[in-house]
Scaffold this motif. Structure first.
Motif, PDB file in Angstrom:
ATOM      1  N   ASN A   1       5.428   1.809  -4.138  1.00  0.00           N
ATOM      2  CA  ASN A   1       6.455   2.500  -3.351  1.00  0.00           C
ATOM      3  C   ASN A   1       5.938   3.006  -2.025  1.00  0.00           C
ATOM      4  O   ASN A   1       6.707   3.209  -1.097  1.00  0.00           O
ATOM      5  N   THR A   2       4.639   3.258  -1.956  1.00  0.00           N
ATOM      6  CA  THR A   2       4.107   3.807  -0.720  1.00  0.00           C
ATOM      7  C   THR A   2       2.668   3.332  -0.522  1.00  0.00           C
ATOM      8  O   THR A   2       1.730   3.917  -1.031  1.00  0.00           O
ATOM      9  N   VAL A   3       2.542   2.237   0.194  1.00  0.00           N
ATOM     10  CA  VAL A   3       1.244   1.604   0.423  1.00  0.00           C
ATOM     11  C   VAL A   3       0.875   1.792   1.902  1.00  0.00           C
ATOM     12  O   VAL A   3       1.601   1.326   2.777  1.00  0.00           O
TER      13      VAL A   3
ATOM     14  N   ARG B   1       3.627   3.459   6.123  1.00  0.00           N
ATOM     15  CA  ARG B   1       3.540   3.277   4.669  1.00  0.00           C
ATOM     16  C   ARG B   1       4.663   2.360   4.248  1.00  0.00           C
ATOM     17  O   ARG B   1       5.803   2.547   4.684  1.00  0.00           O
ATOM     18  N   MET B   2       4.348   1.372   3.407  1.00  0.00           N
ATOM     19  CA  MET B   2       5.356   0.368   3.066  1.00  0.00           C
ATOM     20  C   MET B   2       5.532   0.200   1.567  1.00  0.00           C
ATOM     21  O   MET B   2       4.726   0.635   0.764  1.00  0.00           O
ATOM     22  N   ARG B   3       6.645  -0.492   1.224  1.00  0.00           N
ATOM     23  CA  ARG B   3       6.949  -0.805  -0.171  1.00  0.00           C
ATOM     24  C   ARG B   3       6.508  -2.226  -0.477  1.00  0.00           C
ATOM     25  O   ARG B   3       6.752  -3.135   0.326  1.00  0.00           O
TER      26      ARG B   3
END
Lengths: 132, 108
Positions: free
Chosen positions: A46-48, A96-98
């Motif tokens: 969910n938050t990379v 931050r990506m999914r």
């Protein structure tokens, strides 16, 4: 978690490469000059955290115009496009990506002089980002 | 959305020509449009789709944001500061809402 998704069709490596081609506008992306940083293993998709940086003088005559980030295993390959100006000082940015599952993250940079650079990292995802 | 709140970190001052780091975060669910509610109906997409940072009226950095960006979108980037002035930050929501924040910076 309320509202888990019911397996939407995920993008493929071909979809992502088609996006890279479109962004590059005909130029063949070179390696080097651009560095993509992402974790090797992401426990939570969910938050990379993901960051890019491109070596560039960032002057009016020669600067990085934009960097696009794509993911080849999400419902859509598009993630974000950073648009820089000489006033950015450096061509670097973090977000931050999914990530829906283990996949490749791809960063492509375009300079004001028409050069295109690409970097790619595989991120192993333990728990997929819900509805990435 | 009442819960949307931008937060920005900018140094209070810089030397002329210095490249500073700016960090921004906005509280927002970034509803991707991929999820379904408990009745199986799709939840419509609603995300922050555009962010812009201006300094004294000139664009420094911007980005086009897709649903793959995490909830509470975080952005870190740089700016070259040649003079004292005001940074203006703008976030655009799918529903047409615009959220803004401003920060002053002085020269050392």
């Amino acid at each position: 978690v309320a509202g888990m998704r019911t397996s939407p069709a995920l993008a493929t490596a071909e979809d992502a490469m088609a996006k890279v081609k479109e962004f590059a506008g005909g130029a063949e992306p070179a390696t080097g000059t651009i560095t993509l940083n992402a974790p090797e293993i992401a426990e939570n998709g969910n938050t990379v955290p993901v960051s890019v940086s491109v070596e560039s003088p960032m002057t009016e005559d020669d600067y990085v115009e934009s960097v696009a980030i794509f993911a080849d295993g999400n419902p859509s390959p598009d993630v974000i496009t950073f648009n820089f100006t000489p006033m950015s000082g450096e061509a670097s940015a973090t977000t931050r990506m999914r990530l829906a599952k283990t996949q490749n993250v791809i960063a492509v940079a375009k300079t004001s002089t028409g050069q295109v650079f690409m970097d790619k990292k595989e991120v192993k995802v333990t728990i997929g980002g819900c509805g990435g | 959305m009442a819960s949307v709140k931008p937060r920005v970190k900018v140094p209070k001052s810089a030397s002329a020509g210095e490249v500073i780091t700016i960090k921004t975060l906005i509280s927002h669910p970034m509803e991707s449009g991929q999820r379904k509610d408990s009745d199986g109906n799709p939840i419509p997409r609603q995300i922050i789709n555009k962010f812009t940072c201006e300094f004294n009226g000139q664009v420094v950095f911007s980005c086009d944001i897709e649903p793959a960006v995490s909830a509470n979108p975080y952005l870190e980037f740089t700016a070259k500061v040649n003079e004292a002035g005001t940074f203006k930050f703008t976030w655009v929501d799918d529903d047409g809402s615009v959220y803004t924040e401003e920060k002053e910076i002085a020269l050392n």
